[in-house]
Design an enzyme around this catalytic site. Structure first.
Site: not given
Ligand code: PLP
Length: 388
Positions: A75-76, A154, A182, A203-204, A240, A328
């Site tokens: 997601g990042t 989140n 989310q 995905g996770h 890849t 932290c």
């Molecule tokens: N955006 C939101 C709202 C999230 O909650 C998270 C992960 O907690 C992310 C982005 C980041 O996703 P990833 O862990 O796949 O980088």
């Protein structure tokens, strides 16, 4: 390794267990079909076919065309890629708008852009987590390259009105990106009705493995890639492909579409039970975003005169997994920027705990938490003792 079989897992917004079906779908791509999808021979090409199948599954999941799906590492990366693409498309536009409560996947990128000389405006929220769209409109300028506002927060689960934001951006002719990380698997996503330019998924968060993400790109002709390298992903991302994870996220997308509405109703009922149980048994608590539209699974409670980290430690001893919004940094705890943006004092913010439920959460688990939490809070407030 410790046996974690008897966990009470209430941290689904942090990550989810990879579904059995997803594991099964991935295994052949470790054991048998491990060729490089870019290779010219049939053994390599066989894997490329499965990447395209996963692309179709993911597209169907969000109402997109397969060609609009880009596989990323997270997601990042999806968030960073969307903002970078908009900035590179119009190099003279050096202003970005985002909400003050974005995930660090966005806010950290905003700080990085500041260092590069870009300007980032963070739209504030009210104590219930809502954003004033008039204020948002007032912040959009002729040099705004992109507006990036998350769909669901989140930490609190609060939902932003992404369709309205999208319409506003459209009327100002500014691209709109939403971080829907989310939302996936919790509420239906249809990019056709939302009319977004970019949308991120991870995905996770919906039972696929970690390390795989999706970026929906409405118009590939306007796209500039972030990761340089080979011509993979139709020239949109070098590197890849992570074939097993791509196959896994395709499978998870199909599973999420098949989930019955009754399972989703169960999560809401258990979340409400947990929330009501906490409010009636523990004084001086505040449920974050309570009067707002929220994800069904998220319950963020602020306990006055309580250190969330101490509560989490005691819950951990009982096998209960939850989390706090504090981050932290360099060895010290910082209060959640989300709750700070909602107007809570740093001291109060240190007492916030997020419980996030999922499809496997049971009534017994909620009862277990409700049985143990009140004495823990009471003891930490110096009001009594706990026996366990
Ligand atoms: N955006 C939101 C709202 C999230 O909650 C998270 C992960 O907690 C992310 C982005 C980041 O996703 P990833 O862990 O796949 O980088």
């Amino acid at each position: 390794m410790t046996d974690f079989n008897s966990l009470v897992y209430l941290d689904y917004n942090a990550t989810t267990k990879v579904a059995e079906e997803v594991v099964d779908s991935m295994l052949p791509f470790f054991k048998r079909y491990w060729g490089n999808p870019s290779s010219a021979y049939a053994f390599g090409h066989a894997t490329a076919v499965h990447i395209e199948k996963a692309r179709r599954q993911c597209a169907e999941f969000i109402g997109a065309e397969p060609g609009q799906i880009l596989f990323t590492s997270s997601g990042t990366e999806s968030n960073n890629t969307a903002i970078n693409a908009a900035l590179r498309r119009h190099p003279h536009k050096r202003h970005v708008v985002m909400s003050a409560v974005e995930h660090s996947a966005n806010t950290s990128y905003g700080q990085y852009l500041n260092q590069l000389g870009y300007e980032v405006t963070y739209i504030p929220v009210d104590p219930d987590g809502s954003m004033d769209l008039v204020q948002l409109a007032a912040c959009i300028r002729s040099d705004t390259a992109i507006v990036s506002v998350m769909w669901a927060n989140n930490e609190t689960g609060v939902l932003f009105p992404v369709e309205d934001i999208s319409a506003l951006c459209r009327s100002c002719q500014v691209p709109f990106h939403t971080d829907a990380v989310q939302v996936a698997g919790k509420i239906p996503i249809d990019v056709r009705t939302m009319d977004v330019d970019y949308l991120s998924l991870s995905g996770h968060k919906f039972h696929a493995p970690k390390g795989i993400g999706i970026l929906f790109i409405k118009n590939n002709l306007r796209f500039n890639r972030l990761i340089q390298g080979g011509g993979q992903e139709k020239g949109r991302r070098g590197g890849t492909e992570n074939v097993p994870a791509i196959v896994g996220i395709g499978c998870a997308a199909s599973l999420a579409m098949d989930r019955r509405p009754s399972e989703k109703g169960k999560v809401l009922r258990l979340r409400n039970k947990l929330e009501l149980g906490i409010e009636t048994s523990i004084p001086h608590v505040h449920v974050m975003g309570k009067h707002n539209e929220r994800l069904d699974n998220t319950c963020n409670v602020l306990f006055e005169r309580t250190e969330a980290e101490a509560v989490l430690l005691m819950l951990d001893r009982l096998g209960i997994c939850a989390s706090s919004g504090s981050a932290c940094t360099t060895g010290s705890l910082n209060p959640s920027h989300v709750l700070r943006a909602m107007g809570y004092s740093p001291k109060l913010c240190m007492g916030s705990i997020r419980f996030s439920l999922g499809q496997d959460t049971t009534e017994e688990e909620i009862d277990f938490v409700l049985g143990h939490l009140p004495p823990i809070i009471s003891r930490l407030r110096g009001e009594g003792t706990v026996t366990n």
